[in-house]
Design a protein around this motif. Sequence first.
Motif, PDB file in Angstrom:
ATOM      1  N   ASP A 170       0.829  -1.202   0.000  1.00 35.38           N
ATOM      2  CA  ASP A 170       0.000   0.000   0.000  1.00 35.38           C
ATOM      3  C   ASP A 170       0.863   1.252   0.000  1.00 35.38           C
ATOM      4  N   HIS A 171       1.479   1.504  -1.146  1.00 38.60           N
ATOM      5  CA  HIS A 171       2.338   2.670  -1.259  1.00 38.60           C
ATOM      6  C   HIS A 171       2.006   3.444  -2.531  1.00 38.60           C
ATOM      7  N   LEU A 172       2.442   4.685  -2.575  1.00 36.27           N
ATOM      8  CA  LEU A 172       2.336   5.517  -3.769  1.00 36.27           C
ATOM      9  C   LEU A 172       3.681   5.483  -4.470  1.00 36.27           C
ATOM     10  N   ASP A 173       3.721   5.900  -5.732  1.00 33.54           N
ATOM     11  CA  ASP A 173       5.027   6.006  -6.366  1.00 33.54           C
ATOM     12  C   ASP A 173       5.648   7.352  -6.009  1.00 33.54           C
ATOM     13  N   GLY A 174       6.895   7.526  -6.375  1.00 38.20           N
ATOM     14  CA  GLY A 174       7.645   8.713  -6.008  1.00 38.20           C
ATOM     15  C   GLY A 174       7.090  10.018  -6.538  1.00 38.20           C
ATOM     16  N   ASN A 175       6.168   9.953  -7.492  1.00 34.29           N
ATOM     17  CA  ASN A 175       5.542  11.179  -7.976  1.00 34.29           C
ATOM     18  C   ASN A 175       4.765  11.889  -6.874  1.00 34.29           C
ATOM     19  N   ALA A 176       4.425  11.173  -5.815  1.00 31.36           N
ATOM     20  CA  ALA A 176       3.733  11.782  -4.678  1.00 31.36           C
ATOM     21  C   ALA A 176       4.627  12.799  -3.967  1.00 31.36           C
ATOM     22  N   LEU A 177       5.920  12.755  -4.240  1.00 34.77           N
ATOM     23  CA  LEU A 177       6.862  13.702  -3.645  1.00 34.77           C
ATOM     24  C   LEU A 177       6.957  15.008  -4.426  1.00 34.77           C
ATOM     25  N   ALA A 178       6.387  15.060  -5.633  1.00 32.07           N
ATOM     26  CA  ALA A 178       6.538  16.223  -6.515  1.00 32.07           C
ATOM     27  C   ALA A 178       6.096  17.526  -5.854  1.00 32.07           C
ATOM     28  N   GLY A 179       4.912  17.563  -5.293  1.00 33.95           N
ATOM     29  CA  GLY A 179       4.409  18.780  -4.660  1.00 33.95           C
ATOM     30  C   GLY A 179       5.224  19.186  -3.453  1.00 33.95           C
ATOM     31  N   PRO A 180       5.407  18.274  -2.475  1.00 32.04           N
ATOM     32  CA  PRO A 180       6.172  18.638  -1.284  1.00 32.04           C
ATOM     33  C   PRO A 180       7.617  19.058  -1.595  1.00 32.04           C
ATOM     34  N   LEU A 181       8.281  18.369  -2.532  1.00 33.85           N
ATOM     35  CA  LEU A 181       9.663  18.731  -2.851  1.00 33.85           C
ATOM     36  C   LEU A 181       9.754  20.027  -3.650  1.00 33.85           C
ATOM     37  N   SER A 182       8.674  20.381  -4.367  1.00 32.47           N
ATOM     38  CA  SER A 182       8.696  21.630  -5.142  1.00 32.47           C
ATOM     39  C   SER A 182       8.710  22.851  -4.220  1.00 32.47           C
ATOM     40  N   GLU A 183       8.334  22.651  -2.957  1.00 31.06           N
ATOM     41  CA  GLU A 183       8.412  23.742  -1.986  1.00 31.06           C
ATOM     42  C   GLU A 183       9.850  24.000  -1.549  1.00 31.06           C
ATOM     43  N   ILE A 184      10.744  23.028  -1.785  1.00 33.04           N
ATOM     44  CA  ILE A 184      12.131  23.126  -1.346  1.00 33.04           C
ATOM     45  C   ILE A 184      13.086  23.386  -2.520  1.00 33.04           C
ATOM     46  N   PHE A 185      12.859  22.700  -3.639  1.00 32.67           N
ATOM     47  CA  PHE A 185      13.762  22.776  -4.785  1.00 32.67           C
ATOM     48  C   PHE A 185      13.122  23.538  -5.943  1.00 32.67           C
ATOM     49  N   ALA A 186      13.951  24.201  -6.759  1.00 26.72           N
ATOM     50  CA  ALA A 186      13.465  24.977  -7.898  1.00 26.72           C
ATOM     51  C   ALA A 186      13.265  24.118  -9.135  1.00 26.72           C
ATOM     52  N   THR A 187      13.652  22.868  -9.100  1.00 28.54           N
ATOM     53  CA  THR A 187      13.512  21.958 -10.231  1.00 28.54           C
ATOM     54  C   THR A 187      12.712  20.738  -9.801  1.00 28.54           C
ATOM     55  N   ASP A 188      12.199  19.985 -10.769  1.00 24.12           N
ATOM     56  CA  ASP A 188      11.413  18.780 -10.471  1.00 24.12           C
ATOM     57  C   ASP A 188      12.344  17.663 -10.027  1.00 24.12           C
ATOM     58  N   VAL A 189      12.415  17.434  -8.745  1.00 24.38           N
ATOM     59  CA  VAL A 189      13.327  16.438  -8.192  1.00 24.38           C
ATOM     60  C   VAL A 189      12.852  15.014  -8.477  1.00 24.38           C
ATOM     61  N   THR A 190      11.577  14.807  -8.774  1.00 32.74           N
ATOM     62  CA  THR A 190      11.103  13.445  -9.060  1.00 32.74           C
ATOM     63  C   THR A 190      11.742  12.899 -10.334  1.00 32.74           C
ATOM     64  N   ALA A 191      12.225  13.769 -11.205  1.00 36.99           N
ATOM     65  CA  ALA A 191      12.909  13.338 -12.425  1.00 36.99           C
ATOM     66  C   ALA A 191      14.396  13.091 -12.181  1.00 36.99           C
ATOM     67  N   ALA A 192      14.905  13.502 -11.029  1.00 36.18           N
ATOM     68  CA  ALA A 192      16.318  13.299 -10.692  1.00 36.18           C
ATOM     69  C   ALA A 192      16.595  11.816 -10.458  1.00 36.18           C
ATOM     70  N   THR A 193      17.838  11.433 -10.619  1.00 34.40           N
ATOM     71  CA  THR A 193      18.247  10.052 -10.384  1.00 34.40           C
ATOM     72  C   THR A 193      18.906   9.961  -9.016  1.00 34.40           C
ATOM     73  N   GLY A 194      18.376   9.074  -8.191  1.00 32.63           N
ATOM     74  CA  GLY A 194      18.956   8.832  -6.881  1.00 32.63           C
ATOM     75  C   GLY A 194      19.584   7.447  -6.844  1.00 32.63           C
ATOM     76  N   ARG A 195      20.552   7.258  -5.975  1.00 29.80           N
ATOM     77  CA  ARG A 195      21.195   5.948  -5.798  1.00 29.80           C
ATOM     78  C   ARG A 195      21.039   5.544  -4.343  1.00 29.80           C
ATOM     79  N   CYS A 196      20.491   4.361  -4.124  1.00 27.24           N
ATOM     80  CA  CYS A 196      20.268   3.830  -2.781  1.00 27.24           C
ATOM     81  C   CYS A 196      21.597   3.553  -2.089  1.00 27.24           C
ATOM     82  N   ALA A 197      21.738   4.042  -0.863  1.00 31.07           N
ATOM     83  CA  ALA A 197      22.954   3.831  -0.081  1.00 31.07           C
ATOM     84  C   ALA A 197      23.097   2.378   0.351  1.00 31.07           C
ATOM     85  N   ASN A 198      21.999   1.629   0.417  1.00 25.40           N
ATOM     86  CA  ASN A 198      22.052   0.248   0.884  1.00 25.40           C
ATOM     87  C   ASN A 198      22.408  -0.737  -0.222  1.00 25.40           C
TER      88      ASN A 198
END
Length: 88
Positions: free
Chosen positions: A4-32
């Motif tokens: 029961d989860h959403l995909d990372g696009n659910a972060l688009a609105g909240p992260l847009s309050e912090i970053f000037a670019t769409d961070v959901t399109a950024a590539t992240g690498r898992c530390a684990n």
Amino acid sequence: MTADHLDGNALAGPLSEIFATDVTAATGRCANCGLAGPIAGLHVYGPEPGLVARCPGCDEVVLRLVRGPGTAWLDLRGAVSLRVSLPD
């Protein structure tokens, strides 16, 4: 952990309050596990008390975002890197 989860696009609105670019399109690498992919591909749980984004490969927490009145806390300790494409 349930599915029961959403995909990372659910972060688009909240992260847009912090970053000037769409961070959901950024590539992240898992530390684990080292899996790299778009932030939009993370499994997001929440919204209360905050958003938790987990790696789709190993289910470890990659990102935590908590919003309060006039403040946001962003924890990226589960990400080794965040590659953001910027306009030229």
